[in-house]
Design a protein around this motif. Structure first.
Motif, PDB file in Angstrom:
ATOM      1  N   GLU A 159      15.731 -40.872 -48.454  1.00  0.00           N
ATOM      2  CA  GLU A 159      14.880 -42.052 -48.613  1.00  0.00           C
ATOM      3  C   GLU A 159      14.540 -42.334 -50.067  1.00  0.00           C
ATOM      4  N   HIS A 160      14.886 -41.424 -50.974  1.00  0.00           N
ATOM      5  CA  HIS A 160      14.635 -41.669 -52.389  1.00  0.00           C
ATOM      6  C   HIS A 160      15.612 -42.683 -52.978  1.00  0.00           C
ATOM      7  N   SER A 161      16.668 -43.031 -52.226  1.00  0.00           N
ATOM      8  CA  SER A 161      17.488 -44.180 -52.623  1.00  0.00           C
ATOM      9  C   SER A 161      17.752 -45.013 -51.374  1.00  0.00           C
ATOM     10  N   ASP A 162      18.978 -45.047 -50.876  1.00  0.00           N
ATOM     11  CA  ASP A 162      19.270 -45.904 -49.725  1.00  0.00           C
ATOM     12  C   ASP A 162      19.593 -45.120 -48.472  1.00  0.00           C
ATOM     13  N   GLY A 163      19.146 -43.863 -48.383  1.00  0.00           N
ATOM     14  CA  GLY A 163      19.231 -43.106 -47.148  1.00  0.00           C
ATOM     15  C   GLY A 163      17.974 -43.309 -46.318  1.00  0.00           C
ATOM     16  N   THR A 164      17.975 -42.748 -45.103  1.00  0.00           N
ATOM     17  CA  THR A 164      16.824 -42.925 -44.214  1.00  0.00           C
ATOM     18  C   THR A 164      16.057 -41.630 -43.969  1.00  0.00           C
ATOM     19  N   LEU A 165      16.636 -40.467 -44.278  1.00  0.00           N
ATOM     20  CA  LEU A 165      15.985 -39.196 -43.995  1.00  0.00           C
ATOM     21  C   LEU A 165      15.165 -38.722 -45.190  1.00  0.00           C
ATOM     22  N   THR A 166      14.103 -37.973 -44.904  1.00  0.00           N
ATOM     23  CA  THR A 166      13.390 -37.280 -45.966  1.00  0.00           C
ATOM     24  C   THR A 166      14.246 -36.125 -46.468  1.00  0.00           C
ATOM     25  N   VAL A 167      13.834 -35.511 -47.565  1.00  0.00           N
ATOM     26  CA  VAL A 167      14.576 -34.357 -48.080  1.00  0.00           C
ATOM     27  C   VAL A 167      14.620 -33.250 -47.035  1.00  0.00           C
ATOM     28  N   ASP A 168      13.486 -32.970 -46.392  1.00  0.00           N
ATOM     29  CA  ASP A 168      13.454 -31.922 -45.367  1.00  0.00           C
ATOM     30  C   ASP A 168      14.359 -32.258 -44.188  1.00  0.00           C
ATOM     31  N   GLU A 169      14.333 -33.505 -43.756  1.00  0.00           N
ATOM     32  CA  GLU A 169      15.176 -33.899 -42.623  1.00  0.00           C
ATOM     33  C   GLU A 169      16.652 -33.774 -42.971  1.00  0.00           C
ATOM     34  N   LEU A 170      17.007 -34.154 -44.189  1.00  0.00           N
ATOM     35  CA  LEU A 170      18.401 -34.021 -44.614  1.00  0.00           C
ATOM     36  C   LEU A 170      18.808 -32.554 -44.683  1.00  0.00           C
ATOM     37  N   ALA A 171      17.934 -31.711 -45.241  1.00  0.00           N
ATOM     38  CA  ALA A 171      18.235 -30.283 -45.324  1.00  0.00           C
ATOM     39  C   ALA A 171      18.422 -29.689 -43.938  1.00  0.00           C
ATOM     40  N   ARG A 172      17.586 -30.078 -43.015  1.00  0.00           N
ATOM     41  CA  ARG A 172      17.690 -29.567 -41.643  1.00  0.00           C
ATOM     42  C   ARG A 172      19.007 -29.991 -40.997  1.00  0.00           C
ATOM     43  N   ALA A 173      19.401 -31.244 -41.217  1.00  0.00           N
ATOM     44  CA  ALA A 173      20.667 -31.725 -40.652  1.00  0.00           C
ATOM     45  C   ALA A 173      21.855 -30.978 -41.234  1.00  0.00           C
ATOM     46  N   ALA A 174      21.806 -30.680 -42.530  1.00  0.00           N
ATOM     47  CA  ALA A 174      22.909 -29.948 -43.168  1.00  0.00           C
ATOM     48  C   ALA A 174      22.965 -28.518 -42.674  1.00  0.00           C
ATOM     49  N   ALA A 175      21.806 -27.885 -42.513  1.00  0.00           N
ATOM     50  CA  ALA A 175      21.776 -26.516 -41.997  1.00  0.00           C
ATOM     51  C   ALA A 175      22.316 -26.466 -40.568  1.00  0.00           C
ATOM     52  N   ALA A 176      22.040 -27.501 -39.773  1.00  0.00           N
ATOM     53  CA  ALA A 176      22.532 -27.540 -38.402  1.00  0.00           C
ATOM     54  C   ALA A 176      24.054 -27.571 -38.343  1.00  0.00           C
ATOM     55  N   GLU A 177      24.683 -28.136 -39.392  1.00  0.00           N
ATOM     56  CA  GLU A 177      26.150 -28.185 -39.435  1.00  0.00           C
ATOM     57  C   GLU A 177      26.755 -26.870 -39.929  1.00  0.00           C
ATOM     58  N   GLY A 178      25.916 -25.879 -40.221  1.00  0.00           N
ATOM     59  CA  GLY A 178      26.413 -24.582 -40.670  1.00  0.00           C
ATOM     60  C   GLY A 178      26.763 -24.536 -42.137  1.00  0.00           C
ATOM     61  N   LEU A 179      26.265 -25.488 -42.924  1.00  0.00           N
ATOM     62  CA  LEU A 179      26.571 -25.509 -44.352  1.00  0.00           C
ATOM     63  C   LEU A 179      25.678 -24.525 -45.104  1.00  0.00           C
ATOM     64  N   ASP A 180      26.224 -23.991 -46.183  1.00  0.00           N
ATOM     65  CA  ASP A 180      25.469 -23.075 -47.037  1.00  0.00           C
ATOM     66  C   ASP A 180      24.714 -23.811 -48.136  1.00  0.00           C
ATOM     67  N   PHE A 181      25.227 -24.962 -48.556  1.00  0.00           N
ATOM     68  CA  PHE A 181      24.584 -25.717 -49.624  1.00  0.00           C
ATOM     69  C   PHE A 181      24.816 -27.206 -49.425  1.00  0.00           C
ATOM     70  N   LEU A 182      23.967 -27.986 -50.078  1.00  0.00           N
ATOM     71  CA  LEU A 182      24.081 -29.438 -50.042  1.00  0.00           C
ATOM     72  C   LEU A 182      23.594 -29.987 -51.370  1.00  0.00           C
ATOM     73  N   ALA A 183      24.375 -30.870 -51.981  1.00  0.00           N
ATOM     74  CA  ALA A 183      23.931 -31.590 -53.170  1.00  0.00           C
ATOM     75  C   ALA A 183      23.263 -32.884 -52.724  1.00  0.00           C
ATOM     76  N   VAL A 184      22.048 -33.111 -53.193  1.00  0.00           N
ATOM     77  CA  VAL A 184      21.306 -34.328 -52.862  1.00  0.00           C
ATOM     78  C   VAL A 184      21.418 -35.259 -54.064  1.00  0.00           C
ATOM     79  N   THR A 185      22.128 -36.364 -53.877  1.00  0.00           N
ATOM     80  CA  THR A 185      22.603 -37.180 -54.999  1.00  0.00           C
ATOM     81  C   THR A 185      22.127 -38.623 -54.863  1.00  0.00           C
ATOM     82  N   ASP A 186      20.833 -38.830 -54.901  1.00  0.00           N
ATOM     83  CA  ASP A 186      20.320 -40.190 -54.758  1.00  0.00           C
ATOM     84  C   ASP A 186      20.686 -41.041 -55.963  1.00  0.00           C
ATOM     85  N   HIS A 187      20.795 -42.358 -55.711  1.00  0.00           N
ATOM     86  CA  HIS A 187      21.284 -43.299 -56.713  1.00  0.00           C
ATOM     87  C   HIS A 187      20.290 -43.472 -57.862  1.00  0.00           C
ATOM     88  N   ASN A 188      20.737 -43.194 -59.072  1.00  0.00           N
ATOM     89  CA  ASN A 188      20.027 -43.553 -60.310  1.00  0.00           C
ATOM     90  C   ASN A 188      18.581 -43.060 -60.350  1.00  0.00           C
TER      91      ASN A 188
END
Length: 405
Positions: A159-188
């Motif tokens: 939500e810090h750019s044009d996404g809809t999830l909070t940082v926590d919600e995005l982290a939770r979704a990435a963890a659910a996919e079994g990922l070890d890391f995620l780069a959060v790359t909001d626009h500008n």
């Protein structure tokens, strides 16, 4: 509560855009201002205006692109995409980027409201930590020399750019996919950076600070806690600034529709490039690989889902970028060029393993080397001779299923 208001209004034309795509509108912020609220209005079906804010010394205070029409900045809190902090008296600048202007022009209004009382704190619920049962099982991948291959996604928005999830919600979704890391790359913007470490700990995933430096002539991801990278500067400055601050820069989706890479680099080009982006829908199409060969002989392949919202139907980790990391240092592994890309966390993958390549779950595919020579892969864990440069696995129909630098 008392407030002071100032309004800019007019009509942007195609000629305005041709003369200068980025426009600054002055706003006088008086002493005693506790909150500055900007409201942008225009006919959204007709065009697109991007919104941002600079302080009185030209310092970055936020960017929301075309995602928001109302933003507030105060000392203790700010709208996502914007930085909280003191509202120093002086002439601030509202930034408008004339992203899409129709032939008949685009009427607009920007209202700036300076209030003497801060806004009320918003109510926000943090999602609970992901339960182990809800997490995709982590794939077993051989380690090498004490380093581990970690699976992640290098392109996602909140939500810090044009996404809809909070940082926590995005982290939770990435963890659910079994990922070890995620780069959060909001626009500008880097307004999401302060929230990353705590959200990553809560959800059990490493969150890498990032910023997608976004212009009409190309996008690039900057990885690392580099501070804000000014998208108004030449691309060569993005690279210099990122590296000076201990980060690195990757050219994003260089062949993607209307945001393909068109910017020059003075002197040298970055090694890292997002060759596998969700827009590479038909992986029999060899343009990203041809672009990579023309870009640099030692290109480091990266992948990113460019996740914005769940309803897109494109999960995080599609594609998955694998990074060989020492002590979990994803940024260090990226900087060293130890990467591979697969269609997903459980898909066929090609990894460097010392002087060899290791093809996992890739039975019946073909290893294609930089010189064009080929070897058929027979088995689900096959070691193959490795050379320098970009290698790939493809099917018998020439669909690319894995990349390895």
């Amino acid at each position: 509560m008392t407030a002071r208001e100032h309004t800019h209004r007019g009509t942007w034309t195609m000629e305005h855009r041709a003369d200068g795509i980025l426009r600054a509108l002055p706003v006088d912020v008086p002493a005693g201002t506790a909150a500055l609220t900007l409201t942008l209005s225009y006919p959204r079906r007709a065009g697109v205006l991007d919104l941002g804010l600079l302080g009185p010394e030209g310092e970055f205070r936020g960017w929301s692109g075309g995602a928001r029409d109302t933003v507030t900045v105060a000392e203790e809190r700010a709208t996502p995409g914007y930085l909280p902090g003191p509202l120093v008296p002086g002439t601030w600048q509202v930034l408008l980027r004339l992203h899409r202007i129709p032939p008949e022009g685009l009427p607009y209004q920007v209202r700036a409201r300076c209030a003497t009382q801060p806004p009320a704190a918003p109510s926000a619920a943090t999602p609970p930590p992901l339960a182990p049962a809800d997490r995709r099982a982590r794939r077993t991948v051989p380690s090498h020399g004490g380093a581990r291959w970690l699976a992640g996604d290098l392109h996602a928005h909140t939500e810090h750019s044009d996404g809809t999830l909070t940082v926590d919600e995005l982290a939770r979704a990435a963890a659910a996919e079994g990922l070890d890391f995620l780069a959060v790359t909001d626009h500008n913007t880097v307004s999401h950076h302060p929230a990353l470490a705590a959200a990553g700990r809560r959800q059990g995933i490493g969150l890498l600070p990032g910023q997608e430096v976004t212009t009409d002539l190309g996008h690039a991801n900057v990885f690392g806690d580099t501070g804000w990278i000014d998208f108004r500067r030449p691309a060569a400055d993005w690279l210099t600034r990122a590296e000076a601050a201990g980060g690195l820069l990757s050219v994003n989706h260089p062949l993607a529709d209307d945001c393909a890479w068109e910017l020059p680099f003075a002197g040298r080009r970055p090694r890292h490039a997002e060759l596998w982006h969700h827009s590479w829908a038909d992986r029999r199409h060899g343009a990203p690989l041809a672009w990579a060969r023309a870009w640099r002989d030692d290109v480091v392949p990266l992948g990113g889902s460019d996740f914005h919202r769940p309803e897109q139907g494109r999960p995080l980790g599609t594609p998955t970028t694998w990074v060989l990391c020492e002590d979990g240092d994803v940024l260090g592994g990226l900087a060293a060029g130890r990467t591979a890309v697969s269609a997903g966390p459980d898909a066929a993958v090609l990894l460097r393993h010392g002087d060899e390549l290791l093809a996992l779950d890739a039975d019946g595919t073909v290893l294609v080397r930089p010189d064009g020579t080929r070897t058929v892969v027979r088995g689900n864990a096959v070691s193959l001779p490795a050379g320098q440069g970009l290698h790939r696995l493809e099917t018998h129909t020439c669909e690319v299923v894995a990349l390895c630098g």
